[in-house]
Design a protein around this motif. Structure first.
Motif, PDB file in Angstrom:
ATOM      1  N   GLY A 190     -16.027  17.829   6.110  1.00 26.68           N
ATOM      2  CA  GLY A 190     -15.433  17.770   7.444  1.00 26.68           C
ATOM      3  C   GLY A 190     -15.925  18.862   8.352  1.00 26.68           C
ATOM      4  O   GLY A 190     -17.037  19.369   8.177  1.00 26.68           O
ATOM      5  N   GLU A 191     -15.086  19.219   9.326  1.00 25.72           N
ATOM      6  CA  GLU A 191     -15.442  20.203  10.331  1.00 25.72           C
ATOM      7  C   GLU A 191     -14.492  21.401  10.221  1.00 25.72           C
ATOM      8  O   GLU A 191     -13.282  21.243  10.105  1.00 25.72           O
ATOM      9  CB  GLU A 191     -15.333  19.549  11.730  1.00 25.72           C
ATOM     10  CG  GLU A 191     -15.806  20.448  12.833  1.00 25.72           C
ATOM     11  CD  GLU A 191     -15.825  19.743  14.203  1.00 25.72           C
ATOM     12  OE1 GLU A 191     -15.840  18.491  14.267  1.00 25.72           O
ATOM     13  OE2 GLU A 191     -15.825  20.472  15.211  1.00 25.72           O
ATOM     14  N   GLU A 192     -15.079  22.606  10.293  1.00 24.96           N
ATOM     15  CA  GLU A 192     -14.265  23.816  10.142  1.00 24.96           C
ATOM     16  C   GLU A 192     -13.674  24.263  11.469  1.00 24.96           C
ATOM     17  O   GLU A 192     -14.209  23.996  12.535  1.00 24.96           O
ATOM     18  CB  GLU A 192     -15.130  24.954   9.604  1.00 24.96           C
ATOM     19  CG  GLU A 192     -15.444  24.815   8.137  1.00 24.96           C
ATOM     20  CD  GLU A 192     -16.321  25.954   7.654  1.00 24.96           C
ATOM     21  OE1 GLU A 192     -15.771  27.046   7.398  1.00 24.96           O
ATOM     22  OE2 GLU A 192     -17.536  25.772   7.535  1.00 24.96           O
ATOM     23  N   CYS A 193     -12.573  24.986  11.373  1.00 23.96           N
ATOM     24  CA  CYS A 193     -11.997  25.646  12.550  1.00 23.96           C
ATOM     25  C   CYS A 193     -11.204  26.857  12.079  1.00 23.96           C
ATOM     26  O   CYS A 193     -10.979  27.032  10.883  1.00 23.96           O
ATOM     27  CB  CYS A 193     -11.095  24.693  13.322  1.00 23.96           C
ATOM     28  SG  CYS A 193      -9.670  24.211  12.362  1.00 23.96           S
ATOM     29  N   VAL A 236     -11.370  19.836  17.505  1.00 22.17           N
ATOM     30  CA  VAL A 236     -11.152  19.274  16.163  1.00 22.17           C
ATOM     31  C   VAL A 236      -9.696  19.473  15.736  1.00 22.17           C
ATOM     32  O   VAL A 236      -9.163  18.698  14.930  1.00 22.17           O
ATOM     33  CB  VAL A 236     -12.137  19.883  15.124  1.00 22.17           C
ATOM     34  CG1 VAL A 236     -11.983  21.388  14.999  1.00 22.17           C
ATOM     35  CG2 VAL A 236     -11.974  19.229  13.756  1.00 22.17           C
ATOM     36  N   VAL A 237      -9.051  20.489  16.305  1.00 26.05           N
ATOM     37  CA  VAL A 237      -7.624  20.710  16.036  1.00 26.05           C
ATOM     38  C   VAL A 237      -6.834  20.044  17.157  1.00 26.05           C
ATOM     39  O   VAL A 237      -6.874  20.482  18.303  1.00 26.05           O
ATOM     40  CB  VAL A 237      -7.282  22.217  16.029  1.00 26.05           C
ATOM     41  CG1 VAL A 237      -5.833  22.425  15.629  1.00 26.05           C
ATOM     42  CG2 VAL A 237      -8.214  22.968  15.113  1.00 26.05           C
ATOM     43  N   PRO A 277     -11.065  10.944   9.891  1.00 30.60           N
ATOM     44  CA  PRO A 277     -10.718   9.637   9.317  1.00 30.60           C
ATOM     45  C   PRO A 277     -11.990   8.977   8.777  1.00 30.60           C
ATOM     46  O   PRO A 277     -13.014   8.989   9.459  1.00 30.60           O
ATOM     47  CB  PRO A 277     -10.152   8.858  10.511  1.00 30.60           C
ATOM     48  CG  PRO A 277      -9.770   9.901  11.525  1.00 30.60           C
ATOM     49  CD  PRO A 277     -10.675  11.069  11.298  1.00 30.60           C
ATOM     50  N   GLY A 278     -11.929   8.463   7.571  1.00 28.48           N
ATOM     51  CA  GLY A 278     -13.115   7.835   6.966  1.00 28.48           C
ATOM     52  C   GLY A 278     -13.970   8.823   6.206  1.00 28.48           C
ATOM     53  O   GLY A 278     -14.869   8.443   5.459  1.00 28.48           O
ATOM     54  N   GLY A 279     -13.724  10.123   6.367  1.00 25.61           N
ATOM     55  CA  GLY A 279     -14.476  11.138   5.615  1.00 25.61           C
ATOM     56  C   GLY A 279     -13.974  11.220   4.185  1.00 25.61           C
ATOM     57  O   GLY A 279     -12.912  10.679   3.858  1.00 25.61           O
ATOM     58  N   LYS A 280     -14.756  11.886   3.340  1.00 24.17           N
ATOM     59  CA  LYS A 280     -14.347  11.985   1.928  1.00 24.17           C
ATOM     60  C   LYS A 280     -13.152  12.933   1.809  1.00 24.17           C
ATOM     61  O   LYS A 280     -13.249  14.104   2.151  1.00 24.17           O
ATOM     62  CB  LYS A 280     -15.525  12.479   1.085  1.00 24.17           C
ATOM     63  CG  LYS A 280     -15.201  12.485  -0.371  1.00 24.17           C
ATOM     64  CD  LYS A 280     -16.422  12.555  -1.265  1.00 24.17           C
ATOM     65  CE  LYS A 280     -15.981  12.429  -2.708  1.00 24.17           C
ATOM     66  NZ  LYS A 280     -16.391  13.530  -3.538  1.00 24.17           N
ATOM     67  N   MET A 281     -12.038  12.386   1.343  1.00 28.57           N
ATOM     68  CA  MET A 281     -10.804  13.174   1.266  1.00 28.57           C
ATOM     69  C   MET A 281     -10.858  14.186   0.135  1.00 28.57           C
ATOM     70  O   MET A 281     -11.443  13.935  -0.923  1.00 28.57           O
ATOM     71  CB  MET A 281      -9.606  12.244   1.027  1.00 28.57           C
ATOM     72  CG  MET A 281      -9.141  11.523   2.261  1.00 28.57           C
ATOM     73  SD  MET A 281      -8.613  12.664   3.559  1.00 28.57           S
ATOM     74  CE  MET A 281      -6.873  12.770   3.218  1.00 28.57           C
ATOM     75  N   ALA A 282     -10.190  15.304   0.345  1.00 28.81           N
ATOM     76  CA  ALA A 282     -10.079  16.330  -0.685  1.00 28.81           C
ATOM     77  C   ALA A 282      -9.126  15.856  -1.777  1.00 28.81           C
ATOM     78  O   ALA A 282      -8.286  14.985  -1.549  1.00 28.81           O
ATOM     79  CB  ALA A 282      -9.562  17.618  -0.071  1.00 28.81           C
ATOM     80  N   LEU A 283      -9.227  16.455  -2.967  1.00 24.64           N
ATOM     81  CA  LEU A 283      -8.340  16.096  -4.074  1.00 24.64           C
ATOM     82  C   LEU A 283      -6.879  16.378  -3.723  1.00 24.64           C
ATOM     83  O   LEU A 283      -5.972  15.747  -4.259  1.00 24.64           O
ATOM     84  CB  LEU A 283      -8.733  16.889  -5.333  1.00 24.64           C
ATOM     85  CG  LEU A 283     -10.110  16.540  -5.909  1.00 24.64           C
ATOM     86  CD1 LEU A 283     -10.516  17.548  -6.981  1.00 24.64           C
ATOM     87  CD2 LEU A 283     -10.110  15.124  -6.471  1.00 24.64           C
ATOM     88  N   SER A 286      -4.800  15.904   1.417  1.00 26.03           N
ATOM     89  CA  SER A 286      -4.529  16.309   2.803  1.00 26.03           C
ATOM     90  C   SER A 286      -5.821  16.281   3.609  1.00 26.03           C
ATOM     91  O   SER A 286      -6.893  16.583   3.090  1.00 26.03           O
ATOM     92  CB  SER A 286      -3.935  17.722   2.812  1.00 26.03           C
ATOM     93  OG  SER A 286      -3.850  18.193   4.137  1.00 26.03           O
ATOM     94  N   ALA A 287      -5.704  15.951   4.903  1.00 27.03           N
ATOM     95  CA  ALA A 287      -6.889  15.939   5.771  1.00 27.03           C
ATOM     96  C   ALA A 287      -7.207  17.337   6.297  1.00 27.03           C
ATOM     97  O   ALA A 287      -8.270  17.559   6.864  1.00 27.03           O
ATOM     98  CB  ALA A 287      -6.677  14.981   6.934  1.00 27.03           C
ATOM     99  N   VAL A 288      -6.274  18.264   6.126  1.00 23.54           N
ATOM    100  CA  VAL A 288      -6.510  19.648   6.560  1.00 23.54           C
ATOM    101  C   VAL A 288      -6.339  20.551   5.342  1.00 23.54           C
ATOM    102  O   VAL A 288      -5.274  20.551   4.716  1.00 23.54           O
ATOM    103  CB  VAL A 288      -5.519  20.065   7.672  1.00 23.54           C
ATOM    104  CG1 VAL A 288      -5.791  21.498   8.116  1.00 23.54           C
ATOM    105  CG2 VAL A 288      -5.618  19.121   8.865  1.00 23.54           C
TER     106      VAL A 288
END
Ligand code: AMP
Ligand code: GLY
Length: 433
Positions: A190-193, A236-237, A277-283, A286-288
């Motif tokens: 994903g994208e960092e912030c 992104v936030v 959305p649609g990105g590879k989800m973490a184990l 959570s999306a964040v």
């Protein structure tokens, strides 16, 4: 108020500058500061990492507040030393600064508090660490447990790279004691912030979001640096994410630390990965997710975030130290901000120092521009380069585009031999349209 700011970079110049904007005038000191802080404060010749000397100065001069910029003095117990002599400080005690100083400790706290982060295991034995790689797939992240000046993280694309990083840290001792334990960590997509929260031991108030640019070249190419630029807000936030970040990430950490007898005061900086959305989800599901915590203001995020704050900054910092922070302490201006770092040729590798910088006054005259010094020193009426990151030039504007244009208009007026900077600050925000 009489305030001592500890540190010497762009972050500390921005903190000093923002305190100097308060309506009530303060008596400001920097240890050691730089050529930029010298215009706003009295620089005192004490190194930021010399905990005993800073504490001795504070004992003799009794400031109302000490604001600690960098992580090293926090981890070395500067705030603990100040508490002992009854001097108020903005920054966590050493036990709290372990959220940055030990990645293993930060994971333990996050796991206990149920905070979403990349799954990780800690190893002291290279063979065991390598054997665990198969559980994680590729890419995989190898991290030194301790402080390694931002160099202790390897994102490995191949098993060979991961094994080499493990060997460097555990067998080759590349980071000394800081790398005596390594984490093998799930890669987050994903994208960092960056979210910087003011914390008073119990309550937290989030500062506006930001994003930094860690790679040295345009298009996020080349080696990692301390940061080549930043901007705020970071789209992104979304607004909807902010309460969740506060309730599910920042406050659970503060409460978990409290449970362990640690009253965390100062900035809790969450480096976050936001999976689209649609990105590879973490184990974690959570999306964040938390990539890392820092125990201080970010650099260069601070140079983009603090100019956006209204109100009385000294009061906000003092309320953190006193344990009485409220939402009213943080007033955010609608303007956007963008910060461009001007660096010495060769950085983050070796570079020359002592180059004369011209155009600083002309740059500061660009409406909406603020020139923060990172690695500079004054000599014979001239300002010379003294570090890899030399200047941090912030532009403010009604839109992010206007802020970026203002920052570059100011940067254009500045020159020194072999100066360079990234030309694509805020590109991720613009790519969103
Ligand atoms: P850190 O020093 O922990 O901030 O790591 C430095 C950089 O490495 C981060 O800003 C990320 O770009 C990258 N990184 C660290 N951990 C991860 C992870 N679990 N997944 C993806 N990238 C990561
Ligand atoms: N900008 C990243 C940091 O301050 O660690």
């Amino acid at each position: 108020m009489k305030i001592l700011i500890v540190g010497s970079g762009g972050r500390e110049h921005a903190i000093t500058w923002r305190l100097a904007q308060d309506e009530t005038k303060h008596e400001l000191y920097c240890a050691p500061g730089n050529a930029g802080t010298a215009a706003l404060a009295t620089n005192i010749a004490i190194g930021a990492e010399d905990v005993a000397a800073v504490a001795a100065w504070a004992e003799a001069n009794r400031p109302d507040l000490v604001v600690v910029g960098p992580e090293v003095p926090l981890c070395k117990g500067l705030v603990d030393a100040l508490e002992k002599i009854g001097v108020k400080a903005f920054g966590p005690v050493a036990a709290g600064a372990r959220m940055e100083g030990s990645k293993r400790f930060a994971k333990e706290v996050m796991d206990a508090a149920g905070v979403p982060t990349g799954r990780a295991r800690t190893f002291t034995d290279a063979a065991a660490a390598k054997a665990a790689l198969a559980e994680y797939g590729l890419p995989v992240v190898i991290k030194a447990d301790g402080l390694a000046a931002g160099k202790g993280v390897v994102v490995a694309e191949t098993t060979e790279q991961a094994e080499a990083a493990i060997d460097d840290m555990l067998v080759g001792n590349k980071f000394g004691a800081a790398g005596a334990e390594v984490l093998v960590e799930e890669f987050l997509h994903g994208e960092e912030c960056s979210i910087l929260a003011l914390v008073d031991g119990e309550r937290a108030v989030l500062l506006p979001s930001s994003q930094d640019h860690k790679r040295v070249f345009d298009g996020d190419k080349g080696p990692n640096t301390g940061g080549m630029g930043a901007y705020s807000p970071a789209p992104v936030v979304t607004d909807a994410m902010l309460p969740e970040i506060k309730e599910k990430i920042i406050l659970p950490v503060v409460r978990e630390l409290k449970k362990r007898g640690i009253t965390y005061r100062g900035v809790l900086y969450a480096g976050l990965m936001v999976t689209p959305p649609g990105g590879k989800m973490a184990l974690s599901g959570s999306a964040v997710n938390v990539v890392e915590f820092n125990a201080r203001f970010g650099d260069p995020e601070t140079e983009a975030v603090l100019p956006r704050l209204g109100g009385d900054f000294a009061t906000a910092l003092l309320h953190c130290a006193d344990g009485c922070l409220s939402d009213a302490d943080v007033v955010v201006k609608p303007e956007a901000a963008a910060t461009v770092i001007v660096a010495s040729g060769g950085y983050p590798g070796s570079y020359e120092k002592g180059k004369e910088i011209t155009g600083l006054d002309a740059a500061a005259q660009v409406p909406g521009a603020i020139v923060f010094h990172c690695g500079t020193k004054a000599s014979d009426g001239k300002i010379l380069t003294s570090g890899g990151r030399v200047l941090s030039v912030t532009g403010m504007g009604p839109t992010l585009r206007a802020a970026v244009d203002t920052a570059y208009a100011a940067v254009d007026r500045i020159a020194f031999d072999k100066a360079f900077y990234r030309k694509d600050i805020a590109h991720r925000a613009f790519e969103r349209g």
